[in-house]
Enzyme design. Sequence first.
Site, PDB file in Angstrom:
ATOM      1  N   GLU A  12      -6.620   4.610   4.181  1.00  0.00           N
ATOM      2  CA  GLU A  12      -6.299   5.912   3.377  1.00  0.00           C
ATOM      3  C   GLU A  12      -7.471   6.546   3.042  1.00  0.00           C
ATOM      4  O   GLU A  12      -7.965   6.106   1.973  1.00  0.00           O
ATOM      5  CB  GLU A  12      -5.297   5.610   2.601  1.00  0.00           C
ATOM      6  CG  GLU A  12      -4.651   7.064   1.964  1.00  0.00           C
ATOM      7  CD  GLU A  12      -3.398   6.767   1.094  1.00  0.00           C
ATOM      8  OE1 GLU A  12      -2.527   7.272   0.997  1.00  0.00           O
ATOM      9  OE2 GLU A  12      -3.791   5.688   0.236  1.00  0.00           O
ATOM     10  N   LYS A  44       3.116   6.546 -18.354  1.00  0.00           N
ATOM     11  CA  LYS A  44       1.634   6.590 -18.297  1.00  0.00           C
ATOM     12  C   LYS A  44       1.183   7.727 -17.139  1.00  0.00           C
ATOM     13  O   LYS A  44       1.340   7.214 -15.931  1.00  0.00           O
ATOM     14  CB  LYS A  44       1.107   5.012 -17.844  1.00  0.00           C
ATOM     15  CG  LYS A  44      -0.320   4.926 -18.670  1.00  0.00           C
ATOM     16  CD  LYS A  44      -1.533   5.658 -17.821  1.00  0.00           C
ATOM     17  CE  LYS A  44      -1.694   5.277 -16.688  1.00  0.00           C
ATOM     18  NZ  LYS A  44      -2.993   6.046 -16.094  1.00  0.00           N
ATOM     19  N   GLU A  67       5.551   2.538  -4.944  1.00  0.00           N
ATOM     20  CA  GLU A  67       5.424   3.559  -3.860  1.00  0.00           C
ATOM     21  C   GLU A  67       3.880   3.531  -3.749  1.00  0.00           C
ATOM     22  O   GLU A  67       3.156   4.123  -4.539  1.00  0.00           O
ATOM     23  CB  GLU A  67       6.065   4.741  -4.429  1.00  0.00           C
ATOM     24  CG  GLU A  67       6.269   5.906  -3.062  1.00  0.00           C
ATOM     25  CD  GLU A  67       5.259   6.907  -3.136  1.00  0.00           C
ATOM     26  OE1 GLU A  67       4.028   6.535  -2.187  1.00  0.00           O
ATOM     27  OE2 GLU A  67       5.111   7.756  -3.588  1.00  0.00           O
ATOM     28  N   CYS A  89       0.125  10.977  -0.061  1.00  0.00           N
ATOM     29  CA  CYS A  89       0.443   9.687   0.501  1.00  0.00           C
ATOM     30  C   CYS A  89       1.149  10.019   1.737  1.00  0.00           C
ATOM     31  O   CYS A  89       1.030   8.848   2.924  1.00  0.00           O
ATOM     32  CB  CYS A  89       1.175   8.733  -0.306  1.00  0.00           C
ATOM     33  SG  CYS A  89       2.506   9.434  -1.001  1.00  0.00           S
TER      34      CYS A  89
END
Length: 480
Positions: free
Chosen positions: A387, A179, A253, A287
């Site tokens: 973040e 996906k 992750e 990331c």
Amino acid sequence: MITYDRLFIGGTWTEPSAPELRDILSPHDESLVGRAAQARPDDVDRAVAVARAAFDEGTWPNTPPSERIAVLRRLNALREARAEQIAAVITAENGSAGWFTRAGQPSLTRQAHAYLKAAEELAWEETLTPTDPAATVRSVVRREPIGVVAAVIPWNSPFSASLAKIIPALLAGNTVILKVSPENSLSMGLLADLLAECGLPAGTISVLPADRETSEHLVSHPDVDKIAFTGSTGAGRRIASIAGQQLKRVSLELGGKSAAIVLPDADLAKFTAGLAFSCLLNNGEACIAQTRILAPRSRYEEVVDAVKQVVETLKVGDPQDPDTFIGPMIRRDQQQRVRDYIATGIEEGARLVTGGPQVPAGLERGYYVSPTVFADVDNAMRIAQEEIFGPVLVVIAYEDEDDAVRIANDSEYGLSGGVWSADERHALAVARRIRTGTVTINVAPVGFDGPFGGFKASGIGREYGFAGLNTYLEYKTVTL
């Protein structure tokens, strides 16, 4: 213009349940790059059904590992042959600078080779030697595929994220539904073309661009045995709760807020030479970006000035321009999100060194953000804890080495990090104390033979090499 008006389900391009195509716009100037069909829950149900049948009744799970390795090696060769085209399409749809998408192609090869090497060396079945010489029972240990895998990836680095999951999942003998984000419909259409050519049996893999609602339908599907997810920590928590309720296997992750520790003996020239690549790669939409720079109090202003000079020399603009280092954000809402964080940093009392919430001059069209550096940052500030996923760096002062390690570890995240020092052995000693999954010393590139993943809220499980392959296997013991 690129058009994908069908969906890749079970290895075949098929009509979607909803005929409307999504416009894929350039983050640079909002021009139309292409159109693509989007999956709905009915399409997910079809993809899961063919994957279930292919696993339960098909040949792939029982294909000898050597033959599976040969098919995935062919996939890698097909990708290498179209590397330039792949890089160009990702730049067009994502806004990732051309230098980044081109440089990433050899990395994809290294990633694939690490998985293939692990599969070649893995003992798929072995007989254990009894610890008791008088034992009459022998144990045969087998590594077997888990079943139907739902692999869900983000938009920021689509080929890297997708191949990190589908290569080991397929090598292990699983069937897969990949996906992907709607923004990556075009590059992932190219991936589907390669998958159609490489020799996988019917039903083995599907590639579905879809929104979050459809993604949740996929990960909640009772016929999915494992979820492999890369994305935000918030979404990871939701997926983990679904997996927990259904006792699905899951690997995550997730996000990061990584620290780069500049030790007092660090060579600032070397630090500044590697700073952009470790802290601002992929427009800051990475990331693993080391967005917290920890500098010794004794050299604090020197480090701040060095960071300022580097950031101000980076060209911002058209990602297809070979001189551009930082391109636009992926979408307008992401652009606004980053600008809001910059405004928050100012409100929190951090010193704005360069950049700011304003759009760069001459780049009002598209989704651009001014690369920004903050100094006098307290690690408790939101700009140091959350973040941002954009070109925003914070420089934090520390008193001594213990204080630097404390600040680096004072985060809910633990994905990446870096240490800069003239003494590699000393840097390694500091790296051992950081609670994070990957640490680079003096901007050494991340390797693909070792495991990659996060501590704490940065995830569960590991990717790359043997550890990544093992994530898609079940262990079975047969006693004789």
